[in-house]
Design an enzyme around this catalytic site. Structure first.
Site, PDB file in Angstrom:
ATOM      1  N   HIS A   1      -3.999   1.834   4.656  1.00  0.00           N
ATOM      2  CA  HIS A   1      -3.377   3.082   4.200  1.00  0.00           C
ATOM      3  C   HIS A   1      -3.246   4.073   5.365  1.00  0.00           C
ATOM      4  CE1 HIS A   1      -4.760   1.401   0.318  1.00  0.00           C
ATOM      5  NE2 HIS A   1      -3.669   1.987  -0.148  1.00  0.00           N
TER       6      HIS A   1
ATOM      7  N   GLY B   1     -10.352   4.110   2.342  1.00  0.00           N
ATOM      8  CA  GLY B   1     -10.531   5.231   3.265  1.00  0.00           C
ATOM      9  C   GLY B   1     -10.206   6.598   2.691  1.00  0.00           C
TER      10      GLY B   1
ATOM     11  N   SER C   1      -7.373   3.541  -2.272  1.00  0.00           N
ATOM     12  CA  SER C   1      -7.563   3.356  -0.838  1.00  0.00           C
ATOM     13  C   SER C   1      -9.056   3.484  -0.536  1.00  0.00           C
ATOM     14  CB  SER C   1      -6.788   4.427  -0.063  1.00  0.00           C
ATOM     15  OG  SER C   1      -7.259   4.522   1.266  1.00  0.00           O
TER      16      SER C   1
ATOM     17  N   LYS D   1       0.845  -1.194   0.000  1.00  0.00           N
ATOM     18  CA  LYS D   1       0.000   0.000   0.000  1.00  0.00           C
ATOM     19  C   LYS D   1       0.881   1.244   0.000  1.00  0.00           C
ATOM     20  CE  LYS D   1      -3.898  -2.019   2.467  1.00  0.00           C
ATOM     21  NZ  LYS D   1      -3.544  -3.406   2.260  1.00  0.00           N
TER      22      LYS D   1
END
Length: 117
Positions: free
Chosen positions: A48, A91, A89, A21
Site C-alpha cells: 500500500h 501498514g 492495509s 491494493k
C-alpha cells in the site's frame, strides 16, 4: 495537468480490472487547507505504501500534502460491472470502505454492484 498550471486530480484512479491494493488519501492544497479525499488503487503496487509514495511525489510537486487514511483491496470486474472493496492495509490500517464505495459510485454510476465487506 491542466494548462493553468493547476492539476486536475480525479477523485478516483484505479486499475480497469482485477484485484489490487488501494488506499484512501486525504489531500490538502498547501495554499487552501480545505481537504479532499481521493481513492487510488493499482495492480503494480506490492505494498500500500508504494501507492502513497507515487501519489505523494506527484501531488507534492503540485502543492498538495497527502495523508493516507487507510487501505484495503478492490476487486474490479468490469464485464460484470461490479466492484468489491474489502480488507485492510497492514501498514495503514483499514480504510473507511463506505467512503471508498461512495467515491467509486460517483465514477462508476452505470455499475450494477459497488459494495464493501
Amino acid at each position: 495537468m491542466a494548462s493553468s498550471g493547476s492539476p486536475v486530480i480525479p477523485n478516483v484512479d484505479i486499475d480497469g480490472e482485477g484485484t489490487f491494493k488501494y488506499i484512501l488519501i486525504q489531500i490538502t492544497k498547501k495554499s487552501n487547507l480545505e481537504p479532499r479525499i481521493i481513492v487510488r488503487g493499482y495492480k503494480w503496487a506490492g505494498y500500500h505504501a508504494d501507492i502513497l509514495d507515487s501519489v505523494d511525489e506527484e501531488l507534492n510537486k503540485a502543492g498538495y500534502d497527502c495523508k493516507c487514511l487507510g487501505g484495503g483491496r478492490i476487486k474490479h470486474t468490469p464485464e460484470e460491472k461490479t466492484l468489491l472493496v474489502y480488507g485492510y492495509s497492514v501498514g495503514f490500517g483499514r480504510a473507511d470502505h463506505k467512503k471508498t464505495v461512495s467515491l467509486l459510485q460517483d465514477k462508476y454510476s452505470d455499475y450494477k454492484s459497488i459494495t464493501f465487506s
